[in-house]
Scaffold this motif. Structure first.
Motif, PDB file in Angstrom:
ATOM      1  N   UNK A 131      57.283  47.376  34.909  1.00 24.21           N
ATOM      2  CA  UNK A 131      55.960  47.871  35.310  1.00 24.21           C
ATOM      3  C   UNK A 131      55.820  49.380  35.110  1.00 24.21           C
ATOM      4  N   UNK A 132      56.818  50.208  35.469  1.00 20.97           N
ATOM      5  CA  UNK A 132      56.667  51.655  35.239  1.00 20.97           C
ATOM      6  C   UNK A 132      56.478  52.008  33.765  1.00 20.97           C
ATOM      7  N   UNK A 133      57.215  51.326  32.855  1.00 23.37           N
ATOM      8  CA  UNK A 133      57.073  51.612  31.429  1.00 23.37           C
ATOM      9  C   UNK A 133      55.679  51.258  30.935  1.00 23.37           C
ATOM     10  N   UNK A 134      55.204  50.059  31.293  1.00 19.70           N
ATOM     11  CA  UNK A 134      53.883  49.615  30.854  1.00 19.70           C
ATOM     12  C   UNK A 134      52.792  50.508  31.431  1.00 19.70           C
ATOM     13  N   UNK A 135      52.941  50.896  32.689  1.00 19.22           N
ATOM     14  CA  UNK A 135      51.945  51.758  33.335  1.00 19.22           C
ATOM     15  C   UNK A 135      51.878  53.121  32.660  1.00 19.22           C
ATOM     16  N   UNK A 136      53.040  53.683  32.335  1.00 19.24           N
ATOM     17  CA  UNK A 136      53.085  55.002  31.690  1.00 19.24           C
ATOM     18  C   UNK A 136      52.392  54.958  30.333  1.00 19.24           C
ATOM     19  N   UNK A 137      52.665  53.930  29.538  1.00 19.57           N
ATOM     20  CA  UNK A 137      52.028  53.816  28.219  1.00 19.57           C
ATOM     21  C   UNK A 137      50.524  53.650  28.367  1.00 19.57           C
ATOM     22  N   UNK A 138      50.099  52.858  29.354  1.00 20.95           N
ATOM     23  CA  UNK A 138      48.675  52.615  29.565  1.00 20.95           C
ATOM     24  C   UNK A 138      47.920  53.901  29.876  1.00 20.95           C
ATOM     25  N   UNK A 139      48.596  54.882  30.460  1.00 21.57           N
ATOM     26  CA  UNK A 139      47.928  56.123  30.839  1.00 21.57           C
ATOM     27  C   UNK A 139      47.687  57.068  29.661  1.00 21.57           C
ATOM     28  N   UNK A 140      48.011  56.620  28.448  1.00 19.92           N
ATOM     29  CA  UNK A 140      47.626  57.393  27.265  1.00 19.92           C
ATOM     30  C   UNK A 140      46.160  57.113  26.915  1.00 19.92           C
ATOM     31  N   UNK A 141      45.537  56.190  27.634  1.00 20.79           N
ATOM     32  CA  UNK A 141      44.144  55.822  27.376  1.00 20.79           C
ATOM     33  C   UNK A 141      43.191  57.024  27.341  1.00 20.79           C
ATOM     34  N   UNK A 142      43.316  58.023  28.254  1.00 22.47           N
ATOM     35  CA  UNK A 142      42.405  59.186  28.170  1.00 22.47           C
ATOM     36  C   UNK A 142      42.461  59.921  26.841  1.00 22.47           C
ATOM     37  N   UNK A 143      43.609  59.877  26.171  1.00 21.84           N
ATOM     38  CA  UNK A 143      43.706  60.498  24.846  1.00 21.84           C
ATOM     39  C   UNK A 143      42.825  59.745  23.861  1.00 21.84           C
ATOM     40  N   UNK A 144      42.852  58.429  23.927  1.00 21.06           N
ATOM     41  CA  UNK A 144      41.994  57.617  23.068  1.00 21.06           C
ATOM     42  C   UNK A 144      40.517  57.834  23.412  1.00 21.06           C
ATOM     43  N   UNK A 145      40.229  57.995  24.708  1.00 21.46           N
ATOM     44  CA  UNK A 145      38.847  58.253  25.128  1.00 21.46           C
ATOM     45  C   UNK A 145      38.337  59.537  24.476  1.00 21.46           C
ATOM     46  N   UNK A 146      39.185  60.552  24.461  1.00 25.26           N
ATOM     47  CA  UNK A 146      38.806  61.825  23.860  1.00 25.26           C
ATOM     48  C   UNK A 146      38.476  61.656  22.379  1.00 25.26           C
ATOM     49  N   UNK A 147      39.324  60.924  21.654  1.00 26.22           N
ATOM     50  CA  UNK A 147      39.098  60.720  20.226  1.00 26.22           C
ATOM     51  C   UNK A 147      37.834  59.888  19.976  1.00 26.22           C
ATOM     52  N   UNK A 148      37.646  58.825  20.753  1.00 29.00           N
ATOM     53  CA  UNK A 148      36.482  57.965  20.566  1.00 29.00           C
ATOM     54  C   UNK A 148      35.184  58.652  20.969  1.00 29.00           C
ATOM     55  N   UNK A 149      35.268  59.595  21.913  1.00 28.99           N
ATOM     56  CA  UNK A 149      34.057  60.295  22.352  1.00 28.99           C
ATOM     57  C   UNK A 149      33.453  61.134  21.231  1.00 28.99           C
ATOM     58  N   UNK A 150      34.277  61.548  20.280  1.00 30.76           N
ATOM     59  CA  UNK A 150      33.770  62.306  19.130  1.00 30.76           C
ATOM     60  C   UNK A 150      32.868  61.414  18.279  1.00 30.76           C
ATOM     61  N   UNK A 151      33.310  60.181  18.058  1.00 31.57           N
ATOM     62  CA  UNK A 151      32.582  59.255  17.186  1.00 31.57           C
ATOM     63  C   UNK A 151      31.365  58.668  17.878  1.00 31.57           C
ATOM     64  N   UNK A 152      31.524  58.217  19.128  1.00 31.17           N
ATOM     65  CA  UNK A 152      30.465  57.447  19.785  1.00 31.17           C
ATOM     66  C   UNK A 152      29.571  58.272  20.711  1.00 31.17           C
ATOM     67  N   UNK A 153      30.065  59.408  21.179  1.00 30.25           N
ATOM     68  CA  UNK A 153      29.272  60.223  22.103  1.00 30.25           C
ATOM     69  C   UNK A 153      28.896  61.583  21.523  1.00 30.25           C
ATOM     70  N   UNK A 154      29.419  61.877  20.333  1.00 27.44           N
ATOM     71  CA  UNK A 154      29.083  63.135  19.682  1.00 27.44           C
ATOM     72  C   UNK A 154      29.666  64.360  20.354  1.00 27.44           C
ATOM     73  N   UNK A 155      30.748  64.186  21.107  1.00 28.02           N
ATOM     74  CA  UNK A 155      31.349  65.321  21.801  1.00 28.02           C
ATOM     75  C   UNK A 155      32.182  66.168  20.836  1.00 28.02           C
ATOM     76  N   UNK A 156      32.307  67.444  21.151  1.00 33.48           N
ATOM     77  CA  UNK A 156      33.108  68.372  20.355  1.00 33.48           C
ATOM     78  C   UNK A 156      34.442  68.601  21.075  1.00 33.48           C
ATOM     79  N   UNK A 157      35.525  68.407  20.348  1.00 33.75           N
ATOM     80  CA  UNK A 157      36.863  68.561  20.927  1.00 33.75           C
ATOM     81  C   UNK A 157      37.570  69.726  20.249  1.00 33.75           C
ATOM     82  N   UNK A 158      38.019  70.680  21.043  1.00 37.41           N
ATOM     83  CA  UNK A 158      38.672  71.865  20.502  1.00 37.41           C
ATOM     84  C   UNK A 158      40.144  71.645  20.196  1.00 37.41           C
TER      85      UNK A 158
END
Length: 304
Positions: free
Chosen positions: A105-132
């Motif tokens: 469970x700790x390993x799976x949970x740790x990997x799952x918490x990389x989701x915010x990184x994916x959110x940042x990348x997807x926000x550029x495409x779908x929300x038009x956000x600018x990432x520095x």
């Protein structure tokens, strides 16, 4: 005049503390939910466990939402976004459970918490956000943390980590859909997500439903109840305090997952998991810090 102001500030502080407490409680509930999944992983498929989770979620979430919002929860402002969000949520759940079958469970949970990184990348495409550049650097640190845990190309690598990583990406896409359907209430999203999850998983596991032991029923329902209560805790918490304030406390789930795994199975995360999880948390917290700065700059610009 000062006493009313002091009382008002005191109430705000109490609300914030209660919201933080609810987020911390939710992390314990989600960790307990994963424990329930581990207990029945050898007698129920990932789809069947997801069915138990969504069945219980619907039984709890629908009455809860109806009591708070009435029948309006069945008439979302963004129906197609809610449908797509429900489908991505159940896909992410099944993928995570597939990975969890072969991971601690700790390993799976740790990997799952990389989701915010994916959110940042997807926000550029779908929300038009600018990432520095700084946030991209933080994202790279997060991915480095995942690589430290997964260890591709070594004997420690297990294909199950791919399921968990893809689940994190699907979960990020679900978050993007949540942002786009911002005019719908949390209760509406809960109802549609739970009902779509029940519908999809029932279709997937219908032949298996008759082959169910009491052991599976107990842990399936318990895991689903923990999941539903965790979601409701989050709903109340995010109503009482800003998401930017509460987001860092969601990382407590890594501690919760570790504590629960140690108490139940005497499992202690290895050095690579500890280092990788630390990098992922540092990446997420720094990205959140940059987002707060950007939000503050936008407010200053509006004031001007």
């Amino acid at each position: 005049m000062s006493p009313p102001v002091d009382v008002g500030l005191s109430r705000v502080n109490e609300q914030i503390l209660l919201a933080i407490a609810l987020i911390v409680v939710s992390t314990l509930l989600f960790a307990a939910c994963d424990v329930g999944a581990k207990f029945i992983q050898h007698e129920a498929s990932a789809e069947k466990i997801a069915w138990w989770r969504n069945l219980t979620y619907a039984l709890v979430a629908v009455p809860f939402a109806l009591r708070r919002e009435g029948r309006a929860v069945f008439r979302p402002i963004h129906p197609w976004l809610n449908i797509l969000r429900g489908l991505t949520a159940i896909c992410g759940t099944i993928l995570f459970l597939l990975g969890l079958q072969h991971q601690n469970i700790p390993d799976a949970t740790a990997i799952a918490f990389v989701s915010p990184v994916f959110v940042m990348a997807l926000s550029i495409v779908f929300l038009g956000e600018v990432v520095g550049a700084r946030r991209w650097l933080a994202a790279l640190v997060g991915f480095l943390g995942v690589l430290v845990i997964v260890q591709p190309g070594t004997s420690s690598f297990h294909y199950a980590s791919i399921f968990t990583l893809v689940a994190a990406f699907v979960g990020a896409f679900s978050t993007i859909l949540t942002r786009k359907a911002v005019r719908d209430s949390a209760e509406t999203m809960m109802v549609w997500t739970s009902l779509i999850g029940v519908t999809v998983t029932t279709a997937l596991v219908w032949p298996e439903i008759g082959d169910t032991s009491w052991h599976e029923v107990i842990f399936g329902l318990a895991g689903g109840l923990f999941f539903a209560l965790g979601q409701i805790c989050c709903v109340f918490a995010y109503r009482m305090a800003a998401a930017s304030l509460l987001a860092p406390f969601s990382y407590v789930q890594m501690i919760s997952a570790t504590a629960v795994s140690y108490m139940v199975w005497n499992i202690i995360p290895g050095l690579t998991t500890t280092i990788g999880a630390s990098l992922i948390v540092a990446s997420g917290l720094y990205s959140l810090h940059r987002e707060r700065l950007r939000a503050r700059q936008r407010l200053v610009g509006l004031d001007l």
